[in-house]
Write an enzyme that holds these catalytic residues in place. Structure first.
Site, PDB file in Angstrom:
ATOM      1  N   GLY A  44       0.789  -1.225   0.000  1.00 50.76           N
ATOM      2  CA  GLY A  44       0.000   0.000   0.000  1.00 50.76           C
ATOM      3  C   GLY A  44       0.817   1.268   0.000  1.00 50.76           C
ATOM      4  N   ASN A 142       4.812  -3.702   9.970  1.00 47.26           N
ATOM      5  CA  ASN A 142       4.967  -4.348  11.269  1.00 47.26           C
ATOM      6  C   ASN A 142       6.184  -3.812  12.006  1.00 47.26           C
ATOM      7  OD1 ASN A 142       7.324  -6.543  11.087  1.00 47.26           O
ATOM      8  ND2 ASN A 142       6.244  -6.494   9.128  1.00 47.26           N
ATOM      9  N   CYS A 206      -2.917  -3.385   8.120  1.00 48.27           N
ATOM     10  CA  CYS A 206      -4.060  -3.327   7.210  1.00 48.27           C
ATOM     11  C   CYS A 206      -4.856  -4.629   7.206  1.00 48.27           C
ATOM     12  CB  CYS A 206      -3.571  -3.009   5.798  1.00 48.27           C
ATOM     13  SG  CYS A 206      -2.776  -1.392   5.657  1.00 48.27           S
ATOM     14  N   CYS A 263      19.212   5.332  24.470  1.00 47.65           N
ATOM     15  CA  CYS A 263      18.685   4.448  23.425  1.00 47.65           C
ATOM     16  C   CYS A 263      19.649   3.294  23.173  1.00 47.65           C
ATOM     17  CB  CYS A 263      18.472   5.228  22.131  1.00 47.65           C
ATOM     18  SG  CYS A 263      17.906   4.195  20.749  1.00 47.65           S
TER      19      CYS A 263
END
Length: 269
Positions: A44, A142, A206, A263
């Site tokens: 998409g 994802n 989606c 981080c």
């Protein structure tokens, strides 16, 4: 040393409307021709962003996707038709893009990104990019793939343009690890690790939550807009900012972020 390539007469005519722009020019178009992008995901988001970049004159596009086209993809994956059902997305997208602009160098990989092959398939053009504009585009759906892309981006100090789209909303950011301004994990890592609402949001895609056809097209072209400025003009229009687009309210805003000094991905890069 200049890395710019001369444009042919046919290319000058094809890209003339861009070259006429006050904010663009012949030099920007030549930079775009010399640039290379690696796009992970030909669905998409990958379809509209790759089509716009190909039409605009990006020199080389490498598409990565091991998935195959299904009937439910046709609602939003704009490079495919019903005749393509069952075919590999990356290969089919490249064939469509070749017809759109034969001046673009197009390659593809029918592979799924894993920890073992990530560096190899993402850096297929990296050996040639030391003196040319280069960008990785995240068009996945994802969190695991985004985290892996982010780790490669930081490890090799490569810019990463990450987009997401779900339902009627989307997000976009362009991370530049060489500037130590923060990475994908700086922005999303803590919320996902803590199991917060943002984490639940990120597990949706989606397939399990749905998406309006226009959402991926809008976000793919916002991603293309940022890529063109970065590649052609050496400008990051989203430096230190996360763009959030709300299609239901027809609004967008940006949130500022900075590097998380703790981080685990980029703090010590």
């Amino acid at each position: 040393m200049s890395h710019e390539l001369n444009l042919t007469d046919e290319e000058l005519l094809r890209y003339s409307r861009q070259i006429l722009l006050p904010s663009w020019d012949l030099e920007a178009q030549q930079r775009l021709k010399s640039s290379q992008v690696v796009i992970l995901g030909a669905g998409g988001l990958g379809c509209p962003v790759s089509e716009t970049l190909a039409r605009a004159g990006v020199g080389a596009i490498h598409l990565i996707d091991d998935d195959h086209i299904e009937a439910s993809n046709l609602q939003r994956q704009t490079l495919f038709t019903a005749a393509d059902i069952g075919k590999n997305k990356a290969k089919t997208a490249c064939q469509a893009l070749q017809k759109i602009n034969p001046h673009v160098q197009l390659t593809y990989a029918e592979q799924r990104l894993t920890a073992d092959n990530a560096a190899e398939i993402l850096l297929v053009a990296q050996a040639q990019q030391s003196s040319t504009p280069f960008l990785i585009l995240d068009c996945t759906d994802n969190f695991a793939a985004r985290e892996r892309l982010n780790e490669i981006s930081v490890q090799y100090q490569l810019p990463l343009l990450s987009a997401s789209a779900i339902a009627m909303s989307g997000q976009l950011a362009l991370y530049e690890p060489a500037k130590q301004s923060g990475c994908y994990h700086c922005v999303f890592g803590d919320s996902i690790a803590s199991g917060s609402d943002e984490a639940v949001e990120d597990t949706r895609n989606c397939s399990n939550s749905g998406v309006l056809a226009s959402t991926t097209t809008v976000m793919g072209n916002l991603q293309a807009n940022a890529a063109l400025q970065y590649l052609g003009l050496s400008i990051n229009p989203l430096a230190g900012q996360l763009l959030i687009w709300d299609g239901q309210r027809m609004s967008q805003h940006k949130l500022r972020y900075r590097q998380d000094k703790q981080c685990p991905v980029c703090a010590n890069s």
